[in-house]
Design an enzyme around this catalytic site. Structure first.
Site, PDB file in Angstrom:
ATOM      1  N   ASP A   1      -1.496   1.024  13.195  1.00  0.00           N
ATOM      2  CA  ASP A   1      -0.933   1.922  13.973  1.00  0.00           C
ATOM      3  C   ASP A   1      -1.084   1.987  15.644  1.00  0.00           C
ATOM      4  O   ASP A   1      -0.755   2.656  15.926  1.00  0.00           O
ATOM      5  CB  ASP A   1      -1.971   2.981  13.772  1.00  0.00           C
ATOM      6  CG  ASP A   1      -3.809   2.557  13.610  1.00  0.00           C
ATOM      7  OD1 ASP A   1      -4.230   2.264  14.971  1.00  0.00           O
ATOM      8  OD2 ASP A   1      -4.387   3.066  12.652  1.00  0.00           O
TER       9      ASP A   1
ATOM     10  N   ALA B   1      -2.876 -11.693   7.893  1.00  0.00           N
ATOM     11  CA  ALA B   1      -3.997 -12.291   9.332  1.00  0.00           C
ATOM     12  C   ALA B   1      -4.332 -13.760   9.134  1.00  0.00           C
ATOM     13  O   ALA B   1      -5.349 -15.122   9.426  1.00  0.00           O
ATOM     14  CB  ALA B   1      -5.313 -11.631   9.513  1.00  0.00           C
TER      15      ALA B   1
ATOM     16  N   HIS C   1     -12.199   4.115  18.280  1.00  0.00           N
ATOM     17  CA  HIS C   1     -10.890   2.597  19.000  1.00  0.00           C
ATOM     18  C   HIS C   1     -11.755   2.499  20.704  1.00  0.00           C
ATOM     19  O   HIS C   1     -11.771   1.817  20.546  1.00  0.00           O
ATOM     20  CB  HIS C   1      -9.545   3.459  19.023  1.00  0.00           C
ATOM     21  CG  HIS C   1      -8.631   3.566  18.140  1.00  0.00           C
ATOM     22  ND1 HIS C   1      -8.970   4.801  17.017  1.00  0.00           N
ATOM     23  CD2 HIS C   1      -8.092   2.798  17.120  1.00  0.00           C
ATOM     24  CE1 HIS C   1      -8.034   4.863  16.186  1.00  0.00           C
ATOM     25  NE2 HIS C   1      -8.014   2.860  15.597  1.00  0.00           N
TER      26      HIS C   1
ATOM     27  N   ASP D   1      -9.706  -5.172  12.751  1.00  0.00           N
ATOM     28  CA  ASP D   1      -9.217  -3.581  12.323  1.00  0.00           C
ATOM     29  C   ASP D   1      -8.565  -3.707  10.949  1.00  0.00           C
ATOM     30  O   ASP D   1      -7.903  -3.102  10.879  1.00  0.00           O
ATOM     31  CB  ASP D   1      -8.460  -2.846  13.208  1.00  0.00           C
ATOM     32  CG  ASP D   1      -9.352  -0.970  13.103  1.00  0.00           C
ATOM     33  OD1 ASP D   1      -9.588  -1.009  12.467  1.00  0.00           O
ATOM     34  OD2 ASP D   1      -8.435  -0.672  13.816  1.00  0.00           O
TER      35      ASP D   1
ATOM     36  N   GLN E   1       0.762  -0.957  -0.279  1.00  0.00           N
ATOM     37  CA  GLN E   1      -0.005  -0.076  -0.025  1.00  0.00           C
ATOM     38  C   GLN E   1       0.922   1.386  -0.100  1.00  0.00           C
ATOM     39  O   GLN E   1       2.008   1.393   0.123  1.00  0.00           O
ATOM     40  CB  GLN E   1      -0.610  -0.115   1.234  1.00  0.00           C
ATOM     41  CG  GLN E   1      -0.173   0.035   2.838  1.00  0.00           C
ATOM     42  CD  GLN E   1      -1.039  -0.261   3.657  1.00  0.00           C
ATOM     43  OE1 GLN E   1      -2.262  -0.824   3.791  1.00  0.00           O
ATOM     44  NE2 GLN E   1      -0.583  -0.917   4.912  1.00  0.00           N
TER      45      GLN E   1
END
Length: 522
Positions: free
Chosen positions: A307, A362, A283, A384, A253
């Site tokens: 992040d 994942a 969050h 997420d 990305q």
């Protein structure tokens, strides 16, 4: 009389001559350059337009069709083949080398013209590349016996494509970026033109004009290569509005962090991931309903969330003994660990001794590719991921993925999935709920208002029904015991609608998501 008519037929079985070897080497370079331009166009289209499968399919289809047109047009090139080949190499160098930079600038300054320019450039470059190999083969007929000609040319053509297909994602884009990669291979095409200029110097008419054209092409591409960072900054400053403080291109990305009046913002492939002024709302809503409901979770996993913001919220629970963060892109976890400004945003959570970072896919991780994690179970799993804008992300929202997820979730545990907007993408939201339920898990949907995104949705997945927690950690800025129950109330315009199960075999969610967001995104 044709030039080739005055040349005797090549001797069969003779030792390869230097000219033959260099001509075949040029085939290798030409093939490598042609594939780079194709991959760069497909990557840019998927970055900026989403749905990587659609973009790569249409770009490759257009490119191959244009190559066919170019091959057909080669029949009309009769005399002075080396001169034609030289000029085509220079045109490919300029059009292909400049294509990534032009597309970046177009997306920033003329977004409405981006698709037209994309397919126009792909068509032009494809036609020129389609002309190259037929002309090289006709030139090589002077040096290579006919029975060996096709096999040798195709061998070097395929070898060039192989080399670039490996180097493009692993070396070129991460180290140079798309703009410099395009310009570098434009310079390689220009180098082939210079080689043609020298080897066929006795056959070329107006040799001086050809020499100047080669020099000017190399100068133009060289200036572009040196100014690539300025071109990227010019395009991205216009696109993102706020000042860019960090930018990186990984094999996965384009990562951009901006800073303006409202603080830092993170963009992945041009899509906003968080804004500093209200990320706490997102969050807190993502993490605390499941963490508090469990009571005293000890082992927690975060899938995505490189992040570190979700990890920051998880570490507010003293009972937590270990957190496993599974993030595909090491550039993300590295950026938010080492950069002081980014680390401050996540309160240094990625440096916590309780945290283990696993940079892998994942889906594969859940399948047990990591030996240590193969039998590991978790009290809470926070999912997420970015929204399902393409099929590579969409697989992380399928029933196959949720089936694997349920096997890692303890009997009394909870997983939570960020699930796009139930207001803007209502069908998409409830598709995720239906998909979770299809693998035997309870699905408990809720939503929160995050000003940077609007109404945003989440779904809790569990083996047992979710229960409202009796308390929340102190010091939260958004959630409270009185406001939490409101998140589970859905007004009429966000209420449940019938939806299909999202499977690996159909990925209906990606199509639905694109249609729904396409109605509101210009």
């Amino acid at each position: 009389m044709h030039l080739s008519d005055s040349i005797e037929a090549p001797t069969r079985g003779a030792t390869p001559r230097p000219l033959e070897v260099t001509l075949l080497a040029s085939v290798f370079v030409v093939a490598a350059c042609g594939l780079v331009y194709e991959l760069a166009a497909g990557a840019l289209a998927s970055y900026l337009l989403g749905d990587s499968v659609l973009q790569f399919s249409t770009v490759i289809g257009c490119y191959l069709f244009a190559m066919g047109v170019g091959s057909w047009l080669s029949r009309f090139f009769d005399r002075q083949l080396p001169a034609h080949f030289l000029r085509i190499e220079l045109m490919v160098a300029l059009a292909g080398g400049a294509m990534p930079g032009l597309l970046f600038l177009s997306n920033a300054y003329m977004p409405g013209a981006f698709r037209f320019l994309l397919y126009t450039l792909v068509g032009v470059v494809g036609i020129l590349v389609g002309l190259e190999i037929p002309l090289v083969m006709r030139i090589l007929k002077r040096e290579v016996a006919l029975k060996d000609l096709v096999s040798q040319v195709l061998t070097f053509d395929y070898l060039g494509a192989l080399a670039v297909s490996v180097a493009f994602p692993l070396l070129l884009v991460p180290q140079l970026g798309l703009i410099r990669t395009g310009l570098l291979f434009g310079l390689l095409n220009a180098a082939v033109a210079f080689w043609t200029l020298w080897v066929f110097r006795h056959e070329l008419r107006r040799w001086g004009a050809h020499a100047w054209a080669c020099v000017l092409t190399v100068l133009a591409l060289g200036v572009g290569f040196a100014a690539a960072d300025h071109i990227t900054t010019l395009a991205e400053d216009k696109f993102y509005h706020d000042r860019i403080v960090l930018a990186a291109t990984s094999p996965y990305q384009r990562i951009v962090v901006t800073n303006g009046r409202t603080g830092h913002k993170l963009f992945l492939n041009g899509n906003l991931q968080f804004a500093e002024r209200d990320e706490y709302r997102y969050h807190e809503a993502l993490v605390h309903p499941v963490m508090s409901a469990f009571g005293a979770p000890r082992k927690v996993a975060v899938l995505g969330g490189g992040d570190g913001m979700a990890v920051r919220e998880i570490l507010k629970y003293p009972s937590v003994e270990s957190v496993t963060l599974v993030e595909l892109d090491p550039n993300m976890t590295g950026l938010f660990t080492k950069d002081p400004a980014m680390s401050k945003l996540n309160a240094g959570s990625l440096s916590s001794p309780k945290l283990r970072i696993v940079n892998t896919d994942a889906f594969q991780w859940l399948q047990g590719g990591d030996d240590k994690a193969e039998q590991e179970m978790f009290d809470v799993i926070i999912v997420d991921f970015p929204d399902p804008t393409n099929f590579s992300i969409g697989k992380l929202y399928t029933n196959s993925f949720y089936s694997l997820l349920s096997q890692r979730l303890s009997a009394s545990g909870y997983a939570v999935i960020q699930t796009t907007s139930p207001l803007v993408a209502r069908q998409s939201f409830w598709t995720v709920a239906t998909t979770i339920e299809s693998v035997g898990l309870h699905a408990t949907p809720y939503h929160a208002n995050v000003p940077s995104f609007g109404e945003w949705g989440y779904i809790i997945a569990s083996h047992r029904p979710w229960r409202m927690p009796a308390s929340l950690p102190e010091g939260l800025r958004y959630l409270g015991s009185k406001t939490l129950p409101l998140l589970f109330d859905f007004p009429v315009d966000m209420a449940r609608v019938p939806a299909e199960v999202n499977r690996l075999s159909n990925q209906v969610l990606v199509t639905t998501y694109e249609q729904e967001w396409g109605r509101v995104v210009p």
